[in-house]
Design a protein around this motif. Structure first.
Motif, short mmCIF file in Angstrom:
data_model
loop_
_atom_site.label_atom_id
_atom_site.label_comp_id
_atom_site.label_asym_id
_atom_site.label_seq_id
_atom_site.Cartn_x
_atom_site.Cartn_y
_atom_site.Cartn_z
N LYS A 42 4.11 1.17 -0.88
CA LYS A 42 4.29 0.68 -2.13
C LYS A 42 3.88 -0.59 -2.30
O LYS A 42 3.36 -0.70 -3.52
CB LYS A 42 5.74 1.12 -2.48
N LYS A 43 3.84 -1.38 -1.71
CA LYS A 43 3.57 -2.94 -1.88
C LYS A 43 1.92 -2.81 -2.03
O LYS A 43 1.44 -3.47 -3.14
CB LYS A 43 3.64 -3.97 -0.85
N SER A 44 1.41 -2.27 -1.13
CA SER A 44 -0.01 -2.08 -1.34
C SER A 44 -0.63 -1.51 -2.59
O SER A 44 -1.52 -2.03 -3.19
CB SER A 44 -0.59 -1.30 -0.01
N LEU A 45 -0.05 -0.55 -3.10
CA LEU A 45 -0.21 0.35 -4.25
C LEU A 45 0.17 -0.66 -5.43
O LEU A 45 -0.79 -0.72 -6.26
CB LEU A 45 0.28 1.45 -4.40
N THR A 46 1.05 -1.42 -5.55
CA THR A 46 1.42 -2.59 -6.42
C THR A 46 0.60 -3.44 -6.63
O THR A 46 -0.04 -3.79 -7.54
CB THR A 46 2.81 -3.01 -6.29
N GLU A 47 0.09 -4.20 -5.59
CA GLU A 47 -1.02 -5.08 -5.39
C GLU A 47 -2.37 -4.63 -5.71
O GLU A 47 -3.07 -5.44 -6.58
CB GLU A 47 -1.03 -5.74 -4.19
N ASP A 48 -2.56 -3.51 -5.72
CA ASP A 48 -3.98 -2.91 -6.18
C ASP A 48 -4.10 -2.75 -7.68
O ASP A 48 -5.21 -2.60 -8.14
CB ASP A 48 -4.29 -1.40 -5.56
N GLY A 49 -2.89 -2.45 -8.32
CA GLY A 49 -3.00 -2.18 -9.79
C GLY A 49 -3.19 -1.06 -10.39
O GLY A 49 -3.38 -0.15 -9.40
N ALA A 50 -3.57 -0.75 -11.45
CA ALA A 50 -3.73 0.40 -11.89
C ALA A 50 -5.02 1.07 -11.35
O ALA A 50 -5.85 0.50 -11.24
CB ALA A 50 -3.79 0.29 -13.59
N PRO A 51 -4.89 2.46 -11.63
CA PRO A 51 -6.29 3.12 -10.82
C PRO A 51 -7.29 3.38 -12.03
O PRO A 51 -8.31 3.89 -11.63
CB PRO A 51 -5.69 4.59 -10.50
#
Length: 79
Positions: A42-51
């Protein structure tokens, strides 16, 4: 009903409280590992931003796409 399955040679299901107590620490450890992995994801996906990006082909759609299909003709003419 379970006795009928046992008489017919079917599978038997028995629960031994001692076995459950012995297995509990393993479930606790694995549960914590799974939670940690989920939190990391979840943290990694949040840091990556919108797809989606800002260019035309990857811009986030503002309206849902709809497709209109018309039925194909299934009538055949004989020569």
């Amino acid at each position: 009903m379970a006795d009928d399955a046992a008489k017919a040679g079917g599978p038997q299901f028995k629960i031994a409280p001692g076995d459950l107590k012995d297995a509990a620490p393993t479930f606790e450890t694995q549960s914590k590992a799974l939670k940690d992995a989920l939190d990391k994801l979840k943290k990694s996906l949040t840091e990556d931003g919108a797809p989606w990006g800002s260019d035309k082909s990857s811009r986030r759609p503002t309206t849902p796409r709809t497709t209109t299909c018309s039925p194909r003709s299934t009538s055949w003419s004989r020569a």
